[in-house]
Enzyme design. Structure first.
Site, short mmCIF file in Angstrom:
data_model
loop_
_atom_site.label_atom_id
_atom_site.label_comp_id
_atom_site.label_asym_id
_atom_site.label_seq_id
_atom_site.Cartn_x
_atom_site.Cartn_y
_atom_site.Cartn_z
N ARG A 1 0.83 -1.22 0.00
CA ARG A 1 0.00 0.00 0.00
C ARG A 1 0.86 1.27 0.00
NH1 ARG A 1 -2.69 -3.56 -0.88
NH2 ARG A 1 -4.76 -4.10 -0.13
N SER B 1 -11.43 -0.74 2.52
CA SER B 1 -10.80 -1.02 3.82
C SER B 1 -10.36 0.29 4.46
CB SER B 1 -9.57 -1.91 3.64
OG SER B 1 -9.97 -3.13 3.07
N GLU C 1 -6.29 3.96 6.01
CA GLU C 1 -5.92 3.82 4.60
C GLU C 1 -6.38 5.02 3.74
OE1 GLU C 1 -5.96 -0.22 2.85
OE2 GLU C 1 -6.96 0.72 1.16
C1 LIG Z 1 -15.63 -0.59 -2.09
C2 LIG Z 1 -14.15 -0.30 -2.17
C3 LIG Z 1 -13.26 -1.36 -2.29
C4 LIG Z 1 -11.87 -1.11 -2.36
N1 LIG Z 1 -11.03 -2.17 -2.46
C5 LIG Z 1 -9.71 -1.97 -2.52
C6 LIG Z 1 -8.80 -3.08 -2.62
O1 LIG Z 1 -9.21 -4.23 -2.64
N2 LIG Z 1 -7.48 -2.82 -2.67
C7 LIG Z 1 -6.99 -1.55 -2.66
O2 LIG Z 1 -5.77 -1.39 -2.73
N3 LIG Z 1 -7.82 -0.48 -2.59
C8 LIG Z 1 -9.15 -0.66 -2.52
N4 LIG Z 1 -9.99 0.42 -2.41
C9 LIG Z 1 -9.44 1.78 -2.37
C10 LIG Z 1 -9.43 2.52 -3.72
O3 LIG Z 1 -10.40 2.01 -4.58
C11 LIG Z 1 -8.06 2.50 -4.41
O4 LIG Z 1 -7.08 3.03 -3.57
C12 LIG Z 1 -8.08 3.28 -5.74
O5 LIG Z 1 -6.91 3.02 -6.47
C13 LIG Z 1 -8.20 4.79 -5.54
O6 LIG Z 1 -8.34 5.38 -6.81
P1 LIG Z 1 -9.16 6.71 -7.01
O7 LIG Z 1 -9.07 7.07 -8.44
O8 LIG Z 1 -10.52 6.60 -6.45
O9 LIG Z 1 -8.26 7.71 -6.15
P2 LIG Z 1 -8.75 8.82 -5.11
O10 LIG Z 1 -9.50 8.16 -4.01
O11 LIG Z 1 -9.41 9.94 -5.82
O12 LIG Z 1 -7.33 9.31 -4.54
C14 LIG Z 1 -6.57 8.47 -3.71
C15 LIG Z 1 -5.17 9.07 -3.56
O13 LIG Z 1 -4.50 9.02 -4.82
C16 LIG Z 1 -4.14 10.33 -5.24
N5 LIG Z 1 -4.33 10.37 -6.70
C17 LIG Z 1 -5.42 10.01 -7.39
N6 LIG Z 1 -5.21 10.17 -8.71
C18 LIG Z 1 -3.95 10.65 -8.84
C19 LIG Z 1 -3.13 11.04 -9.93
N7 LIG Z 1 -3.58 10.97 -11.21
N8 LIG Z 1 -1.89 11.50 -9.69
C20 LIG Z 1 -1.42 11.59 -8.41
N9 LIG Z 1 -2.13 11.26 -7.34
C21 LIG Z 1 -3.40 10.78 -7.56
C22 LIG Z 1 -5.06 11.27 -4.48
O14 LIG Z 1 -4.48 12.56 -4.36
C23 LIG Z 1 -5.18 10.55 -3.17
O15 LIG Z 1 -4.02 10.80 -2.40
C24 LIG Z 1 -11.38 0.21 -2.33
C25 LIG Z 1 -12.29 1.27 -2.22
C26 LIG Z 1 -13.66 1.02 -2.13
C27 LIG Z 1 -14.61 2.16 -2.02
#
Ligand SMILES: Cc1cc2nc3c(=O)[nH]c(=O)nc-3n(C[C@H](O)[C@H](O)[C@H](O)COP(=O)(O)OP(=O)(O)OC[C@H]3O[C@@H](n4cnc5c(N)ncnc54)[C@H](O)[C@@H]3O)c2cc1C
Length: 343
Positions: free
Chosen positions: A166, A241, A338
């Site tokens: 992570r 999570s 997280e």
């Molecule tokens: C139901 C559910 C299940 C999930 N299951 C998992 C799982 O199994 N495993 C897991 O690892 N995660 C899981 N997650 C967490 C999440 O989905 C991941 O971390 C995902 O990759 C976040 O992507 P996002 O585009 O939504 O980023 P955001 O939530 O919008 O941002 C997350 C972080 O990334 C940064 N960020 C986003 N885009 C960029 C970019 N282009 N450049 C630089 N920084 C950026 C943001 O500034 C922030 O710090 C889950 C979430 C939910 C709601």
């Protein structure tokens, strides 16, 4: 670049809590990105990069700076094939799960266990997403990003991204420095699915599944745990999570296990031991379905803190603090949150 003022952030996140952004810019191209960052630098505004909002927690007070909403969808997914490898370039605004489906449909192995994770491509390297025994770091070849210190686009190799559990340089040593615009993957054409997760191994009972079969199996398992976002379903207003699985020394693990028949754990790097945060939370008295005001714990997964409807960010944080406090009292372990704070 289109700049909007006083934009509510809750609807742009999966937890649906928190206040508004002073400014929000939708970023559809590299030119938009440079213009928006220059604007923020000129106005001395803090910047937050928002993808799908599935791993962020917005404070009730909102964000006094500029939120960059990543909407770059070109290149959608460019697959280049050689005899032994397939390389694929994908823009930061492409939906992660749609990409996984595309890869699996081509029969390529390497990301099938990451099916159903919400969010966009640009967010996947940030916390090196992982699930069911797989991490995205296994297939990322390079990451292209805007270096906001030098104001130029750079391409970092996977090794330079410093991936760990992570973790990457994007959420540790170089936090805030890079804005991801494109991710390049490398898939070995000869690679076959390797199952490491017990529930998946049981599901396929010795059979060698295709990436597509694993894709659907993982989504089914996720759905059962409320870890697949399905609009309208209870338990789905979450950020997945809420706590990382803590990694402890083997000595610490021995100390902890002495009072219990069985403590769920897995081997981690450097001889350390990874504990199940969900088990710690349950043992500390927080069961599935637990409620505290409008914040709660999913009825299907102990690790998912949920908005039960109309929760404030303050209520989510109060529940977080209660859980962290009780786990520390009971086990001497401090759980790490997280989701990233957007504040
Ligand atoms: C139901 C559910 C299940 C999930 N299951 C998992 C799982 O199994 N495993 C897991 O690892 N995660 C899981 N997650 C967490 C999440 O989905 C991941 O971390 C995902 O990759 C976040 O992507 P996002 O585009 O939504 O980023 P955001 O939530 O919008 O941002 C997350 C972080 O990334 C940064 N960020 C986003 N885009 C960029 C970019 N282009 N450049 C630089 N920084 C950026 C943001 O500034 C922030 O710090 C889950 C979430 C939910 C709601």
């Amino acid at each position: 670049m289109q700049l909007e003022e006083n934009i509510p952030l809750a609807p742009l996140t999966t937890l649906h809590v928190g206040g508004a952004a002073k400014y929000l810019a939708k970023i559809a191209s590299r030119e938009d990105l440079v213009a928006a960052v220059n604007f923020a630098h000129g106005e001395e505004l803090p910047v937050f990069v928002l993808g799908g909002g599935s791993n962020v927690l917005v404070r009730d007070a909102g964000f006094p700076g500029l939120v960059l909403q990543m909407a770059m969808t070109e290149p959608a997914s460019v697959f280049e094939e050689s005899e032994d490898f397939v390389r694929c370039r994908v823009a930061a605004g492409v939906d992660w799960d749609a990409f996984v489906l595309d890869v699996c449909e081509r029969g390529l192995a390497g990301v099938e266990c990451l099916a159903g994770i919400p969010g966009l491509m640009g967010g996947c390297p940030v916390q090196n997403i992982g699930a069911y025994g797989q991490e995205v770091a296994e297939t990322i070849y390079s990451v292209t990003a805007l270096d906001v210190e030098a104001m130029r686009f750079v391409t970092l190799s996977a090794a330079e991204c410093g991936f760990a559990y992570r973790q990457s340089i994007f959420n540790t040593s170089a936090r805030g420095r890079y804005i991801v615009v494109e991710v390049t993957f490398l898939f070995e054409t000869a690679r076959v699915v390797e199952l490491k997760y017990a529930e998946l191994k049981e599901h396929f009972a010795g059979k060698q599944p295709t990436p597509m079969e694993v894709y659907y199996a993982v989504r089914r398992i996720r759905h059962g745990k409320g870890m697949l976002l399905v609009a309208g379903e209870a338990d789905c207003l979450s950020a997945g999570s809420f706590f990382k699985n803590p990694v402890v020394s083997s000595l610490e693990f021995q100390r902890l296990s002495s009072g219990f028949k069985e403590v769920p754990h897995w081997p981690a790097a450097d001889g350390k031991v990874k504990l199940a945060a969900a088990w710690l939370v349950e043992q500390a008295g927080f069961e599935k379905g637990f409620a505290m005001g409008q914040a709660g714990i999913s009825s299907r997964h102990t690790l998912a803190v949920i908005n039960r409807g109309g929760a404030s960010s303050g209520e989510i944080l109060a529940l977080r603090d209660a859980i962290v406090g009780r786990v520390r009292e009971r086990f001497g372990i401090v759980l790490e949150q997280e989701p990233v704070m957007l504040a």
